[in-house]
Design a protein around this motif. Structure first.
Motif, short mmCIF file in Angstrom:
data_model
loop_
_atom_site.label_atom_id
_atom_site.label_comp_id
_atom_site.label_asym_id
_atom_site.label_seq_id
_atom_site.Cartn_x
_atom_site.Cartn_y
_atom_site.Cartn_z
N GLY A 188 0.83 -1.20 0.00
CA GLY A 188 0.00 0.00 0.00
C GLY A 188 0.86 1.25 0.00
O GLY A 188 1.98 1.25 -0.51
N ILE A 189 0.33 2.30 0.59
CA ILE A 189 1.02 3.58 0.66
C ILE A 189 1.52 3.80 2.08
O ILE A 189 0.74 3.79 3.03
CB ILE A 189 0.09 4.75 0.25
CG1 ILE A 189 -0.37 4.58 -1.21
CG2 ILE A 189 0.78 6.09 0.43
CD1 ILE A 189 -1.39 5.61 -1.65
N LEU A 217 -1.45 10.31 -5.51
CA LEU A 217 -2.05 9.48 -4.45
C LEU A 217 -3.16 8.61 -5.02
O LEU A 217 -3.27 7.42 -4.67
CB LEU A 217 -2.60 10.37 -3.33
CG LEU A 217 -1.59 11.13 -2.47
CD1 LEU A 217 -2.32 12.05 -1.50
CD2 LEU A 217 -0.67 10.17 -1.73
N ALA A 218 -4.00 9.17 -5.87
CA ALA A 218 -5.11 8.42 -6.46
C ALA A 218 -4.60 7.21 -7.24
O ALA A 218 -5.29 6.19 -7.33
CB ALA A 218 -5.93 9.33 -7.38
N PRO A 274 -4.62 2.07 -8.40
CA PRO A 274 -5.64 3.07 -8.08
C PRO A 274 -6.33 2.80 -6.75
O PRO A 274 -6.60 1.65 -6.39
CB PRO A 274 -6.62 2.98 -9.24
CG PRO A 274 -5.83 2.42 -10.36
CD PRO A 274 -4.84 1.48 -9.72
N ASP A 275 -6.60 3.87 -6.05
CA ASP A 275 -7.28 3.82 -4.76
C ASP A 275 -8.58 4.60 -4.90
O ASP A 275 -8.56 5.78 -5.24
CB ASP A 275 -6.37 4.45 -3.69
CG ASP A 275 -7.01 4.42 -2.33
OD1 ASP A 275 -7.91 5.27 -2.08
OD2 ASP A 275 -6.61 3.60 -1.50
N ALA A 276 -9.71 3.93 -4.65
CA ALA A 276 -11.02 4.53 -4.88
C ALA A 276 -11.26 5.78 -4.03
O ALA A 276 -11.74 6.80 -4.53
CB ALA A 276 -12.12 3.50 -4.63
N ALA A 277 -10.92 5.71 -2.74
CA ALA A 277 -11.15 6.87 -1.86
C ALA A 277 -10.28 8.06 -2.26
O ALA A 277 -10.74 9.21 -2.28
CB ALA A 277 -10.89 6.49 -0.41
N LEU A 278 -9.02 7.79 -2.61
CA LEU A 278 -8.13 8.88 -3.00
C LEU A 278 -8.47 9.41 -4.39
O LEU A 278 -8.30 10.60 -4.67
CB LEU A 278 -6.68 8.42 -2.93
CG LEU A 278 -6.19 8.16 -1.50
CD1 LEU A 278 -4.86 7.41 -1.51
CD2 LEU A 278 -6.07 9.46 -0.73
N THR A 279 -8.99 8.55 -5.26
CA THR A 279 -9.46 9.01 -6.56
C THR A 279 -10.65 9.95 -6.38
O THR A 279 -10.72 11.01 -7.02
CB THR A 279 -9.83 7.81 -7.47
OG1 THR A 279 -8.64 7.05 -7.69
CG2 THR A 279 -10.39 8.28 -8.80
#
Length: 175
Positions: free
Chosen positions: A30-31, A114-115, A133-138
Motif C-alpha cells: 500500500g502507501i 495518491l489516487a 488506483p485507490d477509490a477513496a483517493l481518486t
C-alpha cells in the motif's frame, strides 16, 4: 532563504481531507504515508530539517511539512516557485536514509499521484512502474484537483524535469 508569503501554517482544506482518508500500508503493498492534521510549526520544521541535513545553520522557511512515512521521512510543500500560492508549490519528499526527490509539481497533481496508489516515499524509493488506483483517493482528487488526471509516472517525471536540481540543492545544504 526562500520564504513563503507570511507564516501561514494553516493546512489547506484539501490536505486536511487527505489526512482524514487514512492510508493502508498493507505490508508493503500500500502507501506508507502518515499525513499530519496540521503543518509543523516553523520551529519544528527548522529542527527537523536541521536534523535531516546535519546543518545547524539551516532554517525551514522554504518548507511546510505535512506528513511522514513510517520511518520518519518527510513530505513537504517546498517553496520552489517564488510568489506563487501555496497550492502551486511542488510536493517533495526527504527520506529517513537521505533519499529525496520531487513528488509532484503542485498540490493538485499530488492528489492524482495518491489516487494512482503512489505515496511520497514510493515515488522516490521505488519509482512508478505500476498504478494501484485507490477509490477513496481518486474520489478525493476528483473533488479537489484543478489539474487534469494523468498517470502518476507522467506527473512525477514532469515535476522532476521542472525541478532537476532539487536533490542537488538539498545535498548542498547537508554538512
Amino acid at each position: 532563504m526562500n520564504e513563503l508569503t507570511g507564516d501561514d501554517r494553516r493546512l489547506p482544506p484539501v490536505l486536511a481531507d487527505v489526512a482524514r482518508v487514512g492510508f493502508d500500508y498493507d505490508d508493503g503493498n500500500g502507501i506508507d504515508f502518515e499525513p499530519y492534521e496540521a503543518f509543523c510549526s516553523a520551529e519544528e520544521t527548522t529542527d527537523r530539517l536541521r536534523q535531516w541535513t546535519g546543518n545547524p545553520e539551516l532554517d525551514g522557511d522554504a518548507y511546510r511539512l505535512f506528513g511522514q512515512d513510517g520511518t520518519g521521512g518527510l513530505a513537504a510543500l517546498w517553496y520552489g516557485r517564488p510568489g506563487r500560492p501555496l497550492a502551486e508549490q511542488p510536493v517533495v519528499f526527504m527520506g529517513s536514509e537521505g533519499e529525496c526527490g520531487v513528488v509532484a509539481g503542485n498540490l493538485s497533481d499530488f492528489l492524482w499521484v495518491l489516487a494512482d496508489g503512489i505515496g511520497p516515499l514510493e515515488s522516490v524509493l521505488f519509482g512508478v512502474d505500476a498504478s494501484r488506483p485507490d477509490a477513496a483517493l481518486t474520489a478525493l482528487a476528483e473533488r479537489h484537483a484543478t489539474t487534469p488526471r494523468r498517470p502518476a509516472r507522467d506527473i512525477i517525471t514532469g515535476a522532476r524535469a521542472e525541478f532537476p536540481t532539487f536533490a542537488e540543492n538539498i545535498d548542498a545544504l547537508c554538512r
